[in-house]
Scaffold this active site. Structure first.
Site, PDB file in Angstrom:
ATOM      1  N   ASN A  37       1.118  -1.887   0.264  1.00 51.99           N
ATOM      2  CA  ASN A  37       0.138  -0.178   0.163  1.00 51.99           C
ATOM      3  C   ASN A  37       0.891   1.156   0.128  1.00 51.99           C
ATOM      4  OD1 ASN A  37      -2.788   1.438  -0.100  1.00 51.99           O
ATOM      5  ND2 ASN A  37      -3.243   1.065   2.260  1.00 51.99           N
ATOM      6  N   HIS A 122     -15.446  -3.362   9.711  1.00 54.16           N
ATOM      7  CA  HIS A 122     -14.996  -2.424  10.622  1.00 54.16           C
ATOM      8  C   HIS A 122     -15.935  -1.638  10.788  1.00 54.16           C
ATOM      9  CE1 HIS A 122     -10.708  -2.235   8.877  1.00 54.16           C
ATOM     10  NE2 HIS A 122     -11.202  -2.861   9.660  1.00 54.16           N
ATOM     11  N   ARG A 147     -14.309  -4.300  14.796  1.00 55.90           N
ATOM     12  CA  ARG A 147     -13.398  -3.125  15.187  1.00 55.90           C
ATOM     13  C   ARG A 147     -14.273  -1.701  14.786  1.00 55.90           C
ATOM     14  NH1 ARG A 147      -8.443  -1.136  11.754  1.00 55.90           N
ATOM     15  NH2 ARG A 147     -10.116   0.481  11.096  1.00 55.90           N
ATOM     16  N   TYR A 159      -8.139   8.180  12.114  1.00 60.24           N
ATOM     17  CA  TYR A 159      -7.714   7.257  11.268  1.00 60.24           C
ATOM     18  C   TYR A 159      -8.982   6.045  11.442  1.00 60.24           C
ATOM     19  CZ  TYR A 159      -6.137   2.370  10.284  1.00 60.24           C
ATOM     20  OH  TYR A 159      -6.442   0.630  10.409  1.00 60.24           O
ATOM     21  N   ASP A 210      -8.079  -0.084  16.679  1.00 57.64           N
ATOM     22  CA  ASP A 210      -6.515  -0.488  16.489  1.00 57.64           C
ATOM     23  C   ASP A 210      -6.344   1.204  16.666  1.00 57.64           C
ATOM     24  OD1 ASP A 210      -4.632  -0.387  14.331  1.00 57.64           O
ATOM     25  OD2 ASP A 210      -5.379  -0.228  13.043  1.00 57.64           O
ATOM     26  N   HIS A 212      -3.194   1.573  15.879  1.00 57.77           N
ATOM     27  CA  HIS A 212      -2.430   2.402  14.466  1.00 57.77           C
ATOM     28  C   HIS A 212      -0.570   2.729  15.398  1.00 57.77           C
ATOM     29  CE1 HIS A 212      -2.300   3.413   9.972  1.00 57.77           C
ATOM     30  NE2 HIS A 212      -2.461   1.645  10.867  1.00 57.77           N
ATOM     31  N   GLU A 236      -5.097  -3.442  18.852  1.00 61.27           N
ATOM     32  CA  GLU A 236      -4.179  -3.668  18.367  1.00 61.27           C
ATOM     33  C   GLU A 236      -2.902  -2.847  18.105  1.00 61.27           C
ATOM     34  OE1 GLU A 236      -4.449  -3.174  12.955  1.00 61.27           O
ATOM     35  OE2 GLU A 236      -6.566  -3.684  14.280  1.00 61.27           O
ATOM     36  N   GLU A 262       1.129  -6.492  11.647  1.00 64.01           N
ATOM     37  CA  GLU A 262       0.082  -5.942  10.163  1.00 64.01           C
ATOM     38  C   GLU A 262       1.335  -5.412   9.264  1.00 64.01           C
ATOM     39  OE1 GLU A 262      -2.268  -1.976   8.871  1.00 64.01           O
ATOM     40  OE2 GLU A 262      -2.530  -3.181  10.940  1.00 64.01           O
ATOM     41  N   ARG A 283      -0.281 -10.446  13.930  1.00 64.74           N
ATOM     42  CA  ARG A 283      -1.684 -10.217  12.639  1.00 64.74           C
ATOM     43  C   ARG A 283      -0.834 -10.250  10.741  1.00 64.74           C
ATOM     44  NH1 ARG A 283      -6.069  -8.319  11.653  1.00 64.74           N
ATOM     45  NH2 ARG A 283      -4.619  -5.929  11.191  1.00 64.74           N
ATOM     46  N   HIS A 312      -4.066  -9.700   8.859  1.00 65.24           N
ATOM     47  CA  HIS A 312      -4.853  -8.335   8.726  1.00 65.24           C
ATOM     48  C   HIS A 312      -5.430  -8.600   7.246  1.00 65.24           C
ATOM     49  CE1 HIS A 312      -4.294  -3.811   7.435  1.00 65.24           C
ATOM     50  NE2 HIS A 312      -4.346  -4.572   6.023  1.00 65.24           N
ATOM     51  N   ASP A 316      -6.430  -2.604   1.322  1.00 68.52           N
ATOM     52  CA  ASP A 316      -5.137  -2.822   0.674  1.00 68.52           C
ATOM     53  C   ASP A 316      -4.521  -4.137   0.103  1.00 68.52           C
ATOM     54  OD1 ASP A 316      -4.657  -3.165   3.874  1.00 68.52           O
ATOM     55  OD2 ASP A 316      -2.582  -2.383   3.750  1.00 68.52           O
ATOM     56  N   GLU A 339      -9.626 -10.921   9.564  1.00 66.36           N
ATOM     57  CA  GLU A 339      -9.856  -9.312   9.444  1.00 66.36           C
ATOM     58  C   GLU A 339     -10.579  -9.194   7.818  1.00 66.36           C
ATOM     59  OE1 GLU A 339      -8.534  -4.948   9.831  1.00 66.36           O
ATOM     60  OE2 GLU A 339      -6.865  -6.122   9.214  1.00 66.36           O
ATOM     61  N   TRP A 402       2.463   7.939  12.110  1.00 67.73           N
ATOM     62  CA  TRP A 402       0.951   7.540  11.098  1.00 67.73           C
ATOM     63  C   TRP A 402      -0.276   6.514  11.589  1.00 67.73           C
ATOM     64  CZ3 TRP A 402      -1.862   4.469   7.474  1.00 67.73           C
ATOM     65  CH2 TRP A 402      -3.070   4.762   7.329  1.00 67.73           C
TER      66      TRP A 402
END
Length: 402
Positions: A37, A122, A147, A159, A210, A212, A236, A262, A283, A312, A316, A339, A402
């Site tokens: 991605n 999600h 999630r 996010y 998540d 992130h 996560e 991930e 993951r 994951h 993406d 997921e 991020w």
């Protein structure tokens, strides 16, 4: 049997996907996902310039030897670009081998260990009300695990939460966009979100979240402790993944289950996490960790320490990766959850597949191989479009994770 051709197909039916197709002298072919991605073209170059020329003429049945050749022979080992390219080759070869055996991939791996595959989706909302509505919609579709991500008051963009489309796609600009982040606002608000979700929907649904990679270890410990009353399935990616010992500190402070992986591309990225039992779910994805061959090693190692898989599976990754992951999920003894973010009709048309979803669970299908194909003529109608992931800055302007 020999490999006579291999080519890379890049398509953008709503988002960029990279697919490797390997063809044998018997006309049997296999495909593998090579999507990284926001860095898709780097994998295309690695495959076309360095791996495919060496692949031609080899016996596709020698999956392990080919894997070792490209891993050990590269000298520059690991890394997301090289391991994604290697994964594409590996999955395509497993696809060929299963087709040769005229059996679905899960049978070649050792047969199914369960009747169906638990998945989570999600539920994202710009505020609490829209988040609760998103959870309700996911529950109505049959999902038993969801999630939950919610917009944070005082933060323009969060996010996991879409601002202008029905489906959240973070890679949304030709050049990286800049988002603003406040850890304190996030930590103060998220426990209230899960309190509201539990109050609305009760204890029987699995809830996930998540982070992130946004927190420090002690901040993650604080969040995990605050979320304990709501019994999450997992928290996560609580911290940046480079320092595995960060999870030791989190583990010392909270019983909230932890998931990570991930962004991992090697068993060495998660070895200490697993053997010290600092995490509960790994993951790592088939497409970014060198394919099925290495994921078998990671999953087998994880099983020794009561760590389960939780691949994951966002958009993406193409349906090719999803198909391969579901066959792996069907087989792997220490499966946890899969997921699932639904691909669009456009994406599914480019990648017809045998896997099916019903009432919160998947089955991979009985088609020989991993059960996913690519419509090359249709794929050609959707040319590559550069799309970059965002970056984060704190409210004072400091660049952040991020």
């Amino acid at each position: 049997m020999k490999i006579v051709d291999a080519k890379v197909i890049v398509t953008c039916p709503g988002r960029n996907f990279v697919t490797l197709k390997i063809v044998t002298d018997q006309g049997i072919y296999g495909i593998g996902d090579a999507t990284l991605n926001g860095r898709e073209k780097s994998v295309v170059s690695y495959l076309e310039d360095y791996l495919i020329p060496v692949l031609i003429g080899r016996d596709p049945q020698q999956i392990e030897d080919i894997w070792q050749f490209f891993y050990r022979g590269a000298y520059w080992r690991r890394g997301p670009v090289g391991m994604t390219a290697l994964a594409a080759i590996d999955v395509a070869l497993w696809d060929i081998k299963a087709k040769l055996a005229n059996m679905p991939l899960y049978q070649l791996l050792g047969g199914k260990s369960r009747e169906r595959i638990l998945s989570y989706t999600h539920a994202n909302g710009k505020d609490l009300d829209s988040t609760l509505e998103a959870v309700r919609k996911a529950k109505d579709k049959g999902y038993k695990a969801i999630r939950v991500q919610c917009g944070i008051p005082g933060i323009a963009k969060t996010y996991g939460v879409s601002t202008n489309t029905k489906s959240y796609e973070p890679a949304d600009a030709d050049l990286p966009s800049v988002e603003v982040w406040s850890t304190e606002k996030y930590l103060n608000y998220i426990p209230d979100v899960f309190a509201a979700v539990r109050k609305e929907f009760g204890p029987d649904i699995h809830l996930l979240h998540d982070v992130h990679h946004r927190l420090t270890p002690i901040e993650a410990a604080r969040l995990g402790k605050a979320l304990e009353p709501y019994h999450l399935f997992w928290m996560e990616d609580a911290v940046p993944a480079e320092n595995q010992e960060s999870f030791k500190l989190i583990r010392q402070h909270t019983t909230t289950p932890l998931a990570v992986g991930e962004v991992f591309n090697s068993i060495h990225d998660c070895r200490e996490l697993i053997q010290n039992q600092w995490i509960d779910y790994i993951r790592t994805t088939i497409v970014h960790a060198g394919g099925i061959s290495q994921m078998r090693r990671i999953a087998d190692f994880a099983s020794l320490f009561h760590v389960r898989t939780g691949f994951h599976g966002a958009t993406d990754l193409s349906p090719v990766c999803m198909g391969a992951a579901l066959h792996f999920d069907y087989w792997v003894p220490n499966f946890g959850i899969q997921e699932h973010m639904a691909h669009s009709e456009q994406m599914n048309a480019v990648f017809p597949h045998a896997y099916t979803f019903n009432d919160g669970y998947f089955t991979p299908g009985e088609k020989p191989g991993h059960g996913v194909d690519i419509d090359e003529k249709l794929a050609a109608q959707y040319p590559y479009k550069r799309a970059c992931l965002p970056v984060n800055r704190l409210e004072d302007g400091t660049l952040w994770h991020w």
